[in-house]
Write a protein that holds these residues in place. Structure first.
Motif, short mmCIF file in Angstrom:
data_model
loop_
_atom_site.label_atom_id
_atom_site.label_comp_id
_atom_site.label_asym_id
_atom_site.label_seq_id
_atom_site.Cartn_x
_atom_site.Cartn_y
_atom_site.Cartn_z
N ILE A 271 -10.74 6.18 -9.10
CA ILE A 271 -9.50 6.66 -8.47
C ILE A 271 -9.63 6.56 -6.96
O ILE A 271 -8.71 6.11 -6.27
CB ILE A 271 -9.17 8.10 -8.93
N TYR A 272 -10.77 6.96 -6.44
CA TYR A 272 -11.00 6.85 -5.00
C TYR A 272 -10.98 5.39 -4.54
O TYR A 272 -10.49 5.08 -3.46
CB TYR A 272 -12.32 7.51 -4.60
N SER A 273 -11.50 4.49 -5.35
CA SER A 273 -11.46 3.06 -5.01
C SER A 273 -10.03 2.55 -4.91
O SER A 273 -9.70 1.76 -4.03
CB SER A 273 -12.22 2.24 -6.06
N PHE A 274 -9.17 3.03 -5.81
CA PHE A 274 -7.75 2.67 -5.75
C PHE A 274 -7.18 3.08 -4.40
O PHE A 274 -6.51 2.28 -3.73
CB PHE A 274 -6.99 3.37 -6.89
N LEU A 275 -7.45 4.31 -3.99
CA LEU A 275 -6.92 4.79 -2.71
C LEU A 275 -7.55 4.04 -1.52
O LEU A 275 -6.84 3.71 -0.57
CB LEU A 275 -7.16 6.30 -2.57
N GLN A 276 -8.83 3.78 -1.58
CA GLN A 276 -9.48 3.05 -0.50
C GLN A 276 -8.85 1.67 -0.30
O GLN A 276 -8.65 1.24 0.84
CB GLN A 276 -10.98 2.91 -0.77
N ARG A 277 -8.53 0.99 -1.40
CA ARG A 277 -7.87 -0.33 -1.28
C ARG A 277 -6.56 -0.21 -0.51
O ARG A 277 -6.23 -1.06 0.31
CB ARG A 277 -7.58 -0.91 -2.67
N GLN A 278 -5.83 0.87 -0.75
CA GLN A 278 -4.54 1.04 -0.08
C GLN A 278 -4.73 1.28 1.42
O GLN A 278 -4.00 0.72 2.24
CB GLN A 278 -3.74 2.20 -0.70
N PHE A 279 -5.71 2.09 1.75
CA PHE A 279 -5.93 2.39 3.17
C PHE A 279 -6.51 1.19 3.93
O PHE A 279 -6.22 1.02 5.11
CB PHE A 279 -6.80 3.64 3.34
N LYS A 280 -7.28 0.36 3.25
CA LYS A 280 -7.76 -0.87 3.89
C LYS A 280 -6.60 -1.79 4.23
O LYS A 280 -6.60 -2.45 5.27
CB LYS A 280 -8.76 -1.59 2.99
N LEU A 281 -5.60 -1.85 3.35
CA LEU A 281 -4.42 -2.67 3.62
C LEU A 281 -3.53 -2.02 4.68
O LEU A 281 -2.97 -2.70 5.54
CB LEU A 281 -3.61 -2.87 2.33
N GLU B 181 7.49 12.87 1.90
CA GLU B 181 7.05 13.79 2.96
C GLU B 181 5.52 13.77 3.11
O GLU B 181 5.01 13.81 4.23
CB GLU B 181 7.53 15.20 2.67
N THR B 182 4.81 13.72 2.00
CA THR B 182 3.35 13.69 2.05
C THR B 182 2.88 12.45 2.80
O THR B 182 2.05 12.54 3.71
CB THR B 182 2.75 13.70 0.63
N ILE B 183 3.41 11.29 2.43
CA ILE B 183 2.99 10.03 3.05
C ILE B 183 3.39 10.01 4.52
O ILE B 183 2.56 9.67 5.39
CB ILE B 183 3.58 8.83 2.29
N GLU B 184 4.61 10.37 4.80
CA GLU B 184 5.11 10.35 6.18
C GLU B 184 4.26 11.24 7.08
O GLU B 184 3.83 10.83 8.16
CB GLU B 184 6.57 10.80 6.21
N LEU B 185 4.01 12.45 6.64
CA LEU B 185 3.26 13.39 7.46
C LEU B 185 1.79 12.96 7.60
O LEU B 185 1.22 13.04 8.69
CB LEU B 185 3.35 14.80 6.86
N PHE B 186 1.20 12.46 6.53
CA PHE B 186 -0.20 12.02 6.60
C PHE B 186 -0.35 10.86 7.58
O PHE B 186 -1.25 10.87 8.44
CB PHE B 186 -0.72 11.62 5.22
N ILE B 187 0.51 9.87 7.46
CA ILE B 187 0.42 8.70 8.34
C ILE B 187 0.68 9.11 9.79
O ILE B 187 -0.02 8.68 10.71
CB ILE B 187 1.36 7.58 7.88
N PRO C 244 0.80 -1.24 0.00
CA PRO C 244 0.00 0.00 0.00
C PRO C 244 0.83 1.28 0.00
O PRO C 244 0.46 2.25 -0.67
CB PRO C 244 -0.85 -0.12 1.27
N ILE C 245 1.95 1.30 0.71
CA ILE C 245 2.79 2.51 0.72
C ILE C 245 3.34 2.77 -0.68
O ILE C 245 3.34 3.92 -1.16
CB ILE C 245 3.95 2.40 1.75
N GLU C 246 3.79 1.72 -1.35
CA GLU C 246 4.29 1.89 -2.72
C GLU C 246 3.18 2.37 -3.65
O GLU C 246 3.43 3.20 -4.53
CB GLU C 246 4.89 0.57 -3.24
N ASN C 247 1.96 1.90 -3.44
CA ASN C 247 0.84 2.34 -4.27
C ASN C 247 0.46 3.79 -4.00
O ASN C 247 0.07 4.51 -4.91
CB ASN C 247 -0.35 1.41 -4.07
N LEU C 248 0.58 4.21 -2.75
CA LEU C 248 0.36 5.63 -2.45
C LEU C 248 1.44 6.48 -3.12
O LEU C 248 1.15 7.58 -3.60
CB LEU C 248 0.34 5.87 -0.94
#
Length: 191
Positions: free
Chosen positions: A130-140, A180-186, A83-87
């Motif tokens: 596109i939102y479904s793609f992101l939702q899959r990542q957050f579920k994982l 930075e975006t991913i790190e800060l968001f998480i 999921p991180i790689e997909n984000l």
């Protein structure tokens, strides 16, 4: 039979003109789009452009949908089980639409900085995909989350939009913007 062939020819022509229009808008930006200049670029009359697309606004909506289809195709073609790689795939694809490195000056060039803000006004299935793609990542990523994954997806989209907007207001070194975006968001999400 002739009308079916004519419809197919019209659809193919429209697709070709839309792709050429996308190149023009990508190069010149929507803010500077003048139908008369586009007509010269496409070697068409202004009237023909209006016959094909209806209005400047309709043309821009079709341009956005084309860009979103290309964006989703890039996401799907590069999706992994991580999921991180997909984000990162999402953010790299998103940020490259806005921020392209100018080789000679080594700083970003902005063509249409509010492209992803316009997603909010487009009611099209492609946005849901596109939102479904992101939702899959957050579920994982957050399997036992107390928040709705759609809600997290919208927050992440808006959060990454904020990085773009903050860059527009005050330029900064964006070489690590994806991480930075991913790190800060998480980090914010976990707190």
């Amino acid at each position: 039979m002739k009308s079916k062939i004519d419809e197919k020819v019209i659809a193919i022509k429209k697709e070709m003109y839309l792709n050429a229009t996308a190149e023009y808008i990508d190069k010149n930006g929507y803010k500077n789009l003048k139908i008369s200049q586009l007509a010269k670029y496409l070697e068409l009359s202004v009237g023909t452009i209006y016959n094909i697309f209806g209005s400047k606004e309709d043309l821009y909506s079709e341009y956005l949908i084309l860009k979103l289809k290309n964006f989703l195709e890039e996401l799907n073609n590069n999706e992994t089980k991580e999921p991180i790689e997909n984000l990162k795939v999402y953010l790299n694809a998103k940020y490259k639409i806005f921020i392209q490195i100018d080789e000679t000056k080594n700083y970003p060039v902005i063509n249409d900085p509010f492209f992803f803000h316009k997603l909010d006004v487009i009611n099209h299935k492609i946005v849901d995909d596109i939102y479904s793609f992101l939702q899959r990542q957050f579920k994982l990523l957050f399997p036992e989350c107390k928040y709705d994954y759609y809600h997290i997806t919208i927050l992440f989209k808006k959060f990454s939009d904020g990085f773009i907007e903050s860059y527009l207001l005050k330029k900064y070194n964006n070489s690590n913007i994806v991480d930075e975006t991913i790190e800060l968001f998480i980090k914010m999400f976990k707190n």
